[in-house]
Write an enzyme that holds these catalytic residues in place. Structure first.
Site, PDB file in Angstrom:
ATOM      1  N   GLY A 187       0.815  -1.213   0.000  1.00 31.21           N
ATOM      2  CA  GLY A 187       0.000   0.000   0.000  1.00 31.21           C
ATOM      3  C   GLY A 187       0.847   1.260   0.000  1.00 31.21           C
ATOM      4  O   GLY A 187       0.405   2.313   0.452  1.00 31.21           O
ATOM      5  N   LYS A 188       2.066   1.159  -0.540  1.00 26.04           N
ATOM      6  CA  LYS A 188       2.942   2.330  -0.581  1.00 26.04           C
ATOM      7  C   LYS A 188       2.654   3.194  -1.803  1.00 26.04           C
ATOM      8  O   LYS A 188       3.012   4.371  -1.835  1.00 26.04           O
ATOM      9  CB  LYS A 188       4.409   1.885  -0.604  1.00 26.04           C
ATOM     10  CG  LYS A 188       4.875   1.274   0.712  1.00 26.04           C
ATOM     11  CD  LYS A 188       6.298   0.740   0.612  1.00 26.04           C
ATOM     12  CE  LYS A 188       6.748   0.164   1.958  1.00 26.04           C
ATOM     13  NZ  LYS A 188       8.098  -0.447   1.862  1.00 26.04           N
ATOM     14  N   ILE A 189       2.065   2.609  -2.841  1.00 27.18           N
ATOM     15  CA  ILE A 189       1.767   3.336  -4.076  1.00 27.18           C
ATOM     16  C   ILE A 189       0.369   2.941  -4.554  1.00 27.18           C
ATOM     17  O   ILE A 189      -0.061   1.798  -4.331  1.00 27.18           O
ATOM     18  CB  ILE A 189       2.853   3.045  -5.155  1.00 27.18           C
ATOM     19  CG1 ILE A 189       2.622   3.888  -6.409  1.00 27.18           C
ATOM     20  CG2 ILE A 189       2.954   1.567  -5.485  1.00 27.18           C
ATOM     21  CD1 ILE A 189       3.741   3.797  -7.447  1.00 27.18           C
TER      22      ILE A 189
END
Length: 364
Positions: free
Chosen positions: A306-308
Site C-alpha cells: 500500500g505504498k503506491i
C-alpha cells in the site's frame, strides 16, 4: 495448458509500441530536446525520459512532491540544484540522510571541500587529516571540526526556538535559520532555501550522521533539544493524509526512500484512516532487486504494502547514478513547468498532526 486471456489483451504483449525511428542528435541541444531524444530510444535513456514525463505530471497536477536524498549528494555540490527546485515550488518536503544536511552547511559557511581522487592510499590521507568521500576531499579540522562547533553552538543557543517535543524537521529548520543569519554564503545551501520556503527537511536516521554525533556533547552536558523521530513518522503521514495527490523523487534508496514510502502503510495499515499511498514514485538507483534489499526493491513491489496507488503506472526506476540523472531531470522540469505557489508545509505540519490525532481517536 490454460491461457491467461487477461495478458493477451495487455498492450505490453502486442506489437503496438512506438516505432523506433533513429533520432537525430544536433549541436547545442536543449535539455528538453535531449530528453525527447532519449524517449525515442531504449534502456535507461528511455526510463529517464519516462521519469521526466512523470515529474512534469506530478508538478502540473499540483501534487505534493517529496525529494528523498540518500548517498552523499551535497558534498559533490548538488545543493543549489535542490534549491532551484525548492525556489520554483517543485519540492514541498525532503527526507534526507543527516550527512546530506551536515555537508550542505559547509558551503554556506565557506568551509573547504575539494575535488580529489578515488585511487589513493587512505592511510596517507588520514595522516594529512584529509577525509575522503570517493573522489571528494574534506579537511578534518578546517571543515569537519569547524562545522561541528557551529552545529553544537546553534543547537545549544537556539534550543529555546525549537519545540520541546521536536521532529527532525524542527532541528533542520533551526539549523537553516542559523545559517541564513550567520553564514557567509547562505545562497549556497539548500537547507537555508528550505528554511526560507518552509519546506520541512526530515532526517529520520539522524543518529546515523554527524548531525546526530554533534548531539552527543549536548546529551552529556544536559543541554539542547533532542528530536523525537516518531514525531517524524506522524508528520510525514499527516502530509500524505492532507495531500490530494502525492509523489516522490528518490535519489538512491536507503532510509530516505522507505521513510517516505511508508507513509502509505502508516495511514492504511496502522492508523486505518486512508488507503492508497503515493500517486507517483520516481527512483534513481544502482541497487538491484534480486538481493532483497530495500534500496533495490522495485516500486511495484511497494503496491503490495500500500505504498503506491497502482503498480501499473506513475512509477519508474532509472538505473544508474543520480549525480548524472538528477540535474537533467531538474533542468527539464525548470524548462517545461511553470513555477508553483509554495505549499509551506513546515508552517502547517503541527496542525495537520493534531487533525490526524483527532480523527484517529474519534474512530478508535
Amino acid at each position: 495448458m490454460v491461457h491467461d486471456h487477461h495478458h493477451h489483451d495487455d498492450p505490453r504483449h502486442t506489437f503496438s509500441g512506438r516505432k523506433i525511428d533513429p533520432p537525430q542528435v544536433s549541436p547545442n541541444m536543449t535539455v528538453p530536446e535531449l530528453i525527447k531524444f532519449y524517449g525515442a530510444t531504449g534502456y535507461n535513456a528511455r526510463r529517464l525520459a519516462e521519469a521526466a514525463e512523470i515529474l512534469e505530471d506530478m508538478i502540473n497536477t499540483n501534487s505534493t512532491v517529496c525529494l528523498t536524498l540518500a548517498g552523499a549528494m551535497t558534498p559533490i555540490g548538488m545543493g543549489r540544484t535542490i534549491s532551484a527546485m525548492i525556489e520554483a515550488g517543485f519540492i514541498d518536503w525532503i527526507v534526507a540522510t543527516g550527512a546530506n544536511v551536515y555537508h550542505d552547511l559547509h558551503f554556506a559557511y565557506g568551509l573547504p571541500v575539494k575535488q580529489g581522487h578515488f585511487d589513493v592510499d587512505d592511510d596517507i590521507l588520514y595522516a594529512k587529516q584529509i577525509v575522503r568521500i570517493y573522489d571528494v576531499y574534506i579537511k578534518e579540522l578546517e571543515t569537519l571540526q569547524a562545522q561541528d562547533l557551529l552545529v553544537q553552538k546553534d543547537m545549544k543557543e537556539r534550543s529555546a526556538e525549537i519545540p520541546a517535543n521536536a521532529s527532525t524537521a524542527d532541528i533542520s529548520y533551526a539549523l537553516g535559520k542559523a545559517a541564513k543569519e550567520n553564514a557567509k554564503y547562505p545562497e549556497k545551501s539548500f537547507l537555508v532555501k528550505a528554511y526560507e520556503n518552509k519546506v520541512p527537511v526530515y532526517m529520520p536516521a539522524i543518529g546515523d550522521s554527524s548531525i546526530g554525533l554533534n548531539m552527543l556533547p549536548l546529551l552529556l552536558e544536559g543541554k539542547g533539544v533532542f528530536p523525537n523521530t516518531i514525531l517524524d513518522v506522524a508528520e510525514s503521514a499527516a502530509i500524505l493524509w492532507k495531500s490530494k495527490r502525492s509523489g516522490g523523487l528518490e535519489l538512491g534508496g536507503g532510509v530516505p526512500k522507505n521513510f517516505f514510502q511508508q507513509t502509505g502503510p502508516a495511514l492504511y495499515q496502522i492508523l486505518k484512516i486512508k488507503e492508497g499511498g503515493q500517486d507517483y514514485l520516481i527512483q534513481m538507483t544502482d541497487a538491484r532487486p534480486d538481493t532483497g534489499g530495500l534500496s533495490g526493491a522495485t516500486l511495484q513491489e511497494g503496491k503490495s504494502w500500500g505504498k503506491i496507488k497502482t503498480s501499473h503506472k506513475g512509477n519508474v526506476i532509472v538505473y544508474g547514478d543520480s549525480s548524472v540523472y538528477f540535474p537533467l531531470l531538474c533542468s527539464y522540469a525548470l524548462s517545461v513547468c511553470r513555477p508553483r505557489k509554495h505549499k509551506e508545509i513546515y508552517g502547517k505540519k503541527d496542525a495537520w498532526v493534531r487533525d490526524m490525532k483527532k480523527m484517529y481517536l474519534a474512530q478508535k
